[in-house]
Design a protein around this motif. Structure first.
Motif, PDB file in Angstrom:
ATOM      1  N   UNK A  65     125.838 109.893  14.849  1.00  0.00           N
ATOM      2  CA  UNK A  65     127.278 109.706  15.021  1.00  0.00           C
ATOM      3  C   UNK A  65     127.795 110.737  16.006  1.00  0.00           C
ATOM      4  N   UNK A  66     128.918 110.392  16.651  1.00  0.00           N
ATOM      5  CA  UNK A  66     129.586 111.282  17.599  1.00  0.00           C
ATOM      6  C   UNK A  66     131.055 111.360  17.213  1.00  0.00           C
ATOM      7  N   UNK A  67     131.602 112.571  17.198  1.00  0.00           N
ATOM      8  CA  UNK A  67     133.033 112.773  16.966  1.00  0.00           C
ATOM      9  C   UNK A  67     133.594 113.513  18.170  1.00  0.00           C
ATOM     10  N   UNK A  68     134.639 112.954  18.768  1.00  0.00           N
ATOM     11  CA  UNK A  68     135.295 113.549  19.926  1.00  0.00           C
ATOM     12  C   UNK A  68     136.683 114.011  19.500  1.00  0.00           C
ATOM     13  N   UNK A  69     136.963 115.297  19.671  1.00  0.00           N
ATOM     14  CA  UNK A  69     138.226 115.850  19.178  1.00  0.00           C
ATOM     15  C   UNK A  69     139.430 115.386  19.994  1.00  0.00           C
ATOM     16  N   UNK A  70     139.237 115.281  21.324  1.00  0.00           N
ATOM     17  CA  UNK A  70     140.336 114.828  22.180  1.00  0.00           C
ATOM     18  C   UNK A  70     139.775 114.460  23.546  1.00  0.00           C
ATOM     19  N   UNK A 112     116.760 104.308  24.659  1.00  0.00           N
ATOM     20  CA  UNK A 112     117.209 102.956  24.334  1.00  0.00           C
ATOM     21  C   UNK A 112     117.461 102.823  22.844  1.00  0.00           C
ATOM     22  N   UNK A 113     118.588 102.225  22.489  1.00  0.00           N
ATOM     23  CA  UNK A 113     118.902 101.989  21.087  1.00  0.00           C
ATOM     24  C   UNK A 113     117.910 100.996  20.515  1.00  0.00           C
ATOM     25  N   UNK A 114     117.513 101.222  19.267  1.00  0.00           N
ATOM     26  CA  UNK A 114     116.478 100.399  18.645  1.00  0.00           C
ATOM     27  C   UNK A 114     117.045  99.678  17.421  1.00  0.00           C
ATOM     28  N   UNK A 115     116.644  98.413  17.255  1.00  0.00           N
ATOM     29  CA  UNK A 115     117.083  97.659  16.088  1.00  0.00           C
ATOM     30  C   UNK A 115     118.240  96.746  16.418  1.00  0.00           C
ATOM     31  N   UNK A 116     118.555  95.799  15.514  1.00  0.00           N
ATOM     32  CA  UNK A 116     119.585  94.793  15.775  1.00  0.00           C
ATOM     33  C   UNK A 116     120.983  95.386  15.903  1.00  0.00           C
ATOM     34  N   UNK A 117     121.277  96.471  15.187  1.00  0.00           N
ATOM     35  CA  UNK A 117     122.581  97.114  15.320  1.00  0.00           C
ATOM     36  C   UNK A 117     122.402  98.623  15.158  1.00  0.00           C
ATOM     37  N   UNK A 118     121.903  99.235  16.226  1.00  0.00           N
ATOM     38  CA  UNK A 118     121.703 100.677  16.207  1.00  0.00           C
ATOM     39  C   UNK A 118     122.774 101.371  17.044  1.00  0.00           C
ATOM     40  N   UNK A 119     123.926 100.694  17.178  1.00  0.00           N
ATOM     41  CA  UNK A 119     125.011 101.332  17.919  1.00  0.00           C
ATOM     42  C   UNK A 119     125.362 102.674  17.275  1.00  0.00           C
ATOM     43  N   UNK A 120     125.793 103.586  18.100  1.00  0.00           N
ATOM     44  CA  UNK A 120     126.153 104.916  17.612  1.00  0.00           C
ATOM     45  C   UNK A 120     127.638 104.931  17.268  1.00  0.00           C
ATOM     46  N   UNK A 121     128.003 105.234  16.025  1.00  0.00           N
ATOM     47  CA  UNK A 121     129.425 105.372  15.699  1.00  0.00           C
ATOM     48  C   UNK A 121     130.056 106.464  16.544  1.00  0.00           C
TER      49      UNK A 121
END
Length: 256
Positions: free
Chosen positions: A58-63, A87-96
């Motif tokens: 996961x990634x959190x961006x403050x501003x 490369x992202x792996x799997x059917x839904x490996x999107x990064x939050x």
């Protein structure tokens, strides 16, 4: 299992990258879960020393100031065109990707203002800050005192807590967010001889005052511009806070 978690400094230079540090970026890890907190100029390069970009959870961006988010554009290139480990792996490996409203528009404009069909939803699942859990971490947020919408973040795991000020001027909300925290990772951008602009950034002494009011155990000074001294900022903080004070440096790892 240890109740500690770690934070690795990817970059800690304030406002711009410096000769010895990228701009803001931090990697938090617990139980094999990897959370990236901000990703300013050069921080994506440093991130790759510690984790494959595709394995970030996961990634959190403050501003949305560039020194806290611009290397997301490098992340896009790596995820789209990189080889194994990128490369992202799997059917839904999107990064939050959690950020203030408008984060996706900002990222599209920074990456390519002429391309409106980037398919970023294939790489990231965008969300605005809501108190809740990311893997083993519990996250909560508070608005900071900065010219653009900015969130301070409190991260908790196993009874331990770290609060990240992001960018802020003097802020009662930061004190409340950090109340009783084990660690306050706090900006100290303004040197003693700098012109002070209200509602923008903190001096070292102000960082110490916020830590003291919040009753934190440990203060880590960060976001010092390359034209100012980290040590001077820490010395200023020590005039107002008598707990443990550390200085963020690139590559440093702190146990929370």
């Amino acid at each position: 299992m240890s109740d500690d978690f770690t934070v690795t400094v990817l970059g800690c230079s304030g406002s711009v990258p410096g000769p010895d540090s990228p701009a803001s970026g931090y990697l938090l890890e617990a139980e094999g879960y990897r959370l990236v907190l901000d990703l300013g100029h050069g921080a994506f390069g440093a991130l790759q020393r510690y984790v494959d970009p595709a394995d970030v959870d996961a990634i959190v961006i403050s501003h949305l100031h560039a020194d806290h988010c611009i290397d997301l554009t490098a992340y896009i290139v790596a995820l789209r065109y990189g080889g194994e480990g990128y490369r992202l792996r799997g059917p839904d490996k999107r990064i939050p990707l959690v950020g203030v409203p408008g984060t996706r528009d900002r990222l599209e404009a920074a990456y390519d203002p002429l391309a409106r069909k980037l398919g970023l939803h294939e790489l990231f699942s965008f969300a605005t800050p809501i108190q809740g859990e990311f893997g083993p971490f519990a996250l909560s947020y508070a608005p900071m005192n900065h010219p653009t919408p900015t969130n301070g973040v409190r991260i908790e795991f196993g009874g331990r807590s770290l609060v990240y000020s992001a960018d802020t001027g003097e802020s009662a909300e930061l004190v409340a967010l950090a109340e009783g925290a084990d660690v306050l990772l706090c900006e100290a951008s303004v040197a003693p001889d700098d012109e002070f602009v209200p509602d923008l950034h903190l001096t070292g002494r102000m960082a110490g005052e916020h830590a003291d009011k919040a009753g934190v155990d440990r203060l880590i000074i960060t976001h010092v511009p390359p034209w100012n001294s980290r040590q001077v900022a820490a010395d200023e903080a020590a005039s107002a806070f008598h707990g443990t004070i550390d200085i963020a440096t690139p590559g440093a790892e702190f146990a929370v």
